[in-house]
Write an enzyme that holds these catalytic residues in place. Structure first.
Site, PDB file in Angstrom:
ATOM      1  N   TYR A   1     141.462 -44.848 -11.622  1.00  0.00           N
ATOM      2  CA  TYR A   1     141.566 -45.123 -13.060  1.00  0.00           C
ATOM      3  C   TYR A   1     142.301 -46.445 -13.312  1.00  0.00           C
ATOM      4  CZ  TYR A   1     140.095 -40.238 -13.311  1.00  0.00           C
ATOM      5  OH  TYR A   1     139.401 -39.069 -13.154  1.00  0.00           O
TER       6      TYR A   1
ATOM      7  N   GLU B   1     142.180 -36.921 -18.700  1.00  0.00           N
ATOM      8  CA  GLU B   1     143.428 -36.320 -18.236  1.00  0.00           C
ATOM      9  C   GLU B   1     143.397 -36.240 -16.718  1.00  0.00           C
ATOM     10  OE1 GLU B   1     142.243 -33.415 -20.592  1.00  0.00           O
ATOM     11  OE2 GLU B   1     143.304 -34.220 -22.314  1.00  0.00           O
TER      12      GLU B   1
HETATM   13  C1  LIG Z   1     138.919 -39.684  -7.442  1.00  0.00           C
HETATM   14  C2  LIG Z   1     137.613 -39.962  -6.703  1.00  0.00           C
HETATM   15  C3  LIG Z   1     136.435 -39.717  -7.673  1.00  0.00           C
HETATM   16  C4  LIG Z   1     137.589 -41.441  -6.244  1.00  0.00           C
HETATM   17  O1  LIG Z   1     136.308 -41.714  -5.711  1.00  0.00           O
HETATM   18  P1  LIG Z   1     136.114 -42.754  -4.503  1.00  0.00           P
HETATM   19  O2  LIG Z   1     134.670 -43.014  -4.359  1.00  0.00           O
HETATM   20  O3  LIG Z   1     136.828 -42.266  -3.301  1.00  0.00           O
HETATM   21  O4  LIG Z   1     136.878 -44.018  -5.100  1.00  0.00           O
HETATM   22  P2  LIG Z   1     136.697 -45.538  -4.658  1.00  0.00           P
HETATM   23  O5  LIG Z   1     136.241 -45.623  -3.248  1.00  0.00           O
HETATM   24  O6  LIG Z   1     135.868 -46.236  -5.696  1.00  0.00           O
HETATM   25  O7  LIG Z   1     138.208 -46.046  -4.747  1.00  0.00           O
HETATM   26  C5  LIG Z   1     138.854 -46.257  -6.000  1.00  0.00           C
HETATM   27  C6  LIG Z   1     140.316 -46.521  -5.768  1.00  0.00           C
HETATM   28  O8  LIG Z   1     140.938 -45.308  -5.321  1.00  0.00           O
HETATM   29  C7  LIG Z   1     141.597 -45.544  -4.078  1.00  0.00           C
HETATM   30  N1  LIG Z   1     141.505 -44.328  -3.288  1.00  0.00           N
HETATM   31  C8  LIG Z   1     140.378 -43.674  -2.928  1.00  0.00           C
HETATM   32  N2  LIG Z   1     140.694 -42.592  -2.200  1.00  0.00           N
HETATM   33  C9  LIG Z   1     142.051 -42.580  -2.113  1.00  0.00           C
HETATM   34  C10 LIG Z   1     142.995 -41.725  -1.500  1.00  0.00           C
HETATM   35  N3  LIG Z   1     142.599 -40.630  -0.832  1.00  0.00           N
HETATM   36  N4  LIG Z   1     144.314 -42.006  -1.625  1.00  0.00           N
HETATM   37  C11 LIG Z   1     144.726 -43.082  -2.307  1.00  0.00           C
HETATM   38  N5  LIG Z   1     143.880 -43.929  -2.928  1.00  0.00           N
HETATM   39  C12 LIG Z   1     142.565 -43.683  -2.811  1.00  0.00           C
HETATM   40  C13 LIG Z   1     140.857 -46.711  -3.465  1.00  0.00           C
HETATM   41  O9  LIG Z   1     141.662 -47.404  -2.520  1.00  0.00           O
HETATM   42  C14 LIG Z   1     140.580 -47.554  -4.683  1.00  0.00           C
HETATM   43  O10 LIG Z   1     141.732 -48.251  -5.107  1.00  0.00           O
HETATM   44  P3  LIG Z   1     141.868 -49.823  -4.873  1.00  0.00           P
HETATM   45  O11 LIG Z   1     140.773 -50.448  -5.638  1.00  0.00           O
HETATM   46  O12 LIG Z   1     143.224 -50.115  -5.435  1.00  0.00           O
HETATM   47  O13 LIG Z   1     141.734 -50.006  -3.407  1.00  0.00           O
HETATM   48  C15 LIG Z   1     137.464 -39.063  -5.447  1.00  0.00           C
HETATM   49  O14 LIG Z   1     138.617 -39.219  -4.655  1.00  0.00           O
HETATM   50  C16 LIG Z   1     137.267 -37.592  -5.759  1.00  0.00           C
HETATM   51  O15 LIG Z   1     136.132 -37.146  -5.989  1.00  0.00           O
HETATM   52  N6  LIG Z   1     138.372 -36.812  -5.767  1.00  0.00           N
HETATM   53  C17 LIG Z   1     138.272 -35.369  -6.021  1.00  0.00           C
HETATM   54  C18 LIG Z   1     137.857 -35.069  -7.438  1.00  0.00           C
HETATM   55  C19 LIG Z   1     138.853 -35.626  -8.434  1.00  0.00           C
HETATM   56  O16 LIG Z   1     140.060 -35.563  -8.242  1.00  0.00           O
HETATM   57  N7  LIG Z   1     138.305 -36.185  -9.546  1.00  0.00           N
HETATM   58  C20 LIG Z   1     139.140 -36.778 -10.577  1.00  0.00           C
HETATM   59  C21 LIG Z   1     139.743 -35.780 -11.501  1.00  0.00           C
HETATM   60  S1  LIG Z   1     138.490 -34.872 -12.385  1.00  0.00           S
END
Ligand SMILES: CC(C)(COP(=O)(O)OP(=O)(O)OC[C@H]1O[C@@H](n2cnc3c(N)ncnc32)[C@H](O)[C@@H]1OP(=O)(O)O)[C@@H](O)C(=O)NCCC(=O)NCCS
Length: 159
Positions: A127, A115
């Site tokens: 995702y 979710e």
């Molecule tokens: C969601 C999360 C885990 C992604 O981790 P990450 O290491 O930054 O992700 P990645 O570097 O592997 O990027 C994955 C994709 O997300 C995109 N992305 C990463 N940060 C982003 C941002 N701030 N805004 C928009 N897109 C973003 C990347 O561009 C990539 O997409 P693409 O392949 O189309 O370019 C991280 O942002 C996070 O920890 N967020 C807070 C916790 C959270 O919301 N967890 C999920 C719900 S439990």
């Protein structure tokens, strides 16, 4: 000397290992940093006691992410995936989620479910990149600062 004897798997140049209570301090610091409603120590402890799959990812010895999943019959539910703020945007989330999907597939799961808040653009991008598709909505599922927000339910089929 503190010797880490955990089994380590390599994933796209990073190390993935099982999370233990010794990691909870570092994990809780990241929780407080990146979530509006962070998990508590008790929630991590409950997941640990319940035998949920709990992983941390490190690069050059530094924790760059963690995830928690729960197996229910032939489905795996992603309960938490987080990357510390200063490590985001470097592919760690994608590498960790790919690892979780691979694990679920090896355990003969039929799909991975999760979710997510519609407002969480980074998570939605992550995702989508890893093959998840929206399969439904849960109305007013999350609390926000000024009301409630739906949850998007997403699935990644494993065939
Ligand atoms: C969601 C999360 C885990 C992604 O981790 P990450 O290491 O930054 O992700 P990645 O570097 O592997 O990027 C994955 C994709 O997300 C995109 N992305 C990463 N940060 C982003 C941002 N701030 N805004 C928009 N897109 C973003 C990347 O561009 C990539 O997409 P693409 O392949 O189309 O370019 C991280 O942002 C996070 O920890 N967020 C807070 C916790 C959270 O919301 N967890 C999920 C719900 S439990």
């Amino acid at each position: 000397m503190n010797v880490d004897r955990r089994k380590v798997k390599r994933q796209h140049g990073r190390d993935v290992m099982e999370m233990t209570p010794d990691d909870f301090d570092a994990v809780l610091a990241t929780e407080a940093q990146v979530h509006a409603q962070p998990w508590t120590r008790g929630q991590f402890q409950d997941s640990f006691s319940a035998g949920h799959s709990m992983w941390i990812m490190r690069k050059a010895g530094v924790m760059v992410g963690y995830a928690v999943t729960m197996a229910v019959v032939d489905e795996v539910h992603l309960l938490n995936i987080s990357v510390p703020a200063d490590s985001q945007g470097h592919g760690h989330g994608s590498a960790l989620l790919s690892y979780m999907i691979e694990q679920a597939w090896q355990e003969d799961a039929k799909r991975v479910l999760l979710e997510v808040r519609p407002s969480n653009v980074a998570a939605l991008a992550l995702y989508a990149r890893c093959g998840f598709k929206e399969i439904g909505r849960r109305r007013s599922y999350y609390a926000t600062f000024n009301g409630r927000e739906d949850a998007i339910v997403m699935a990644r089929e494993l065939s």
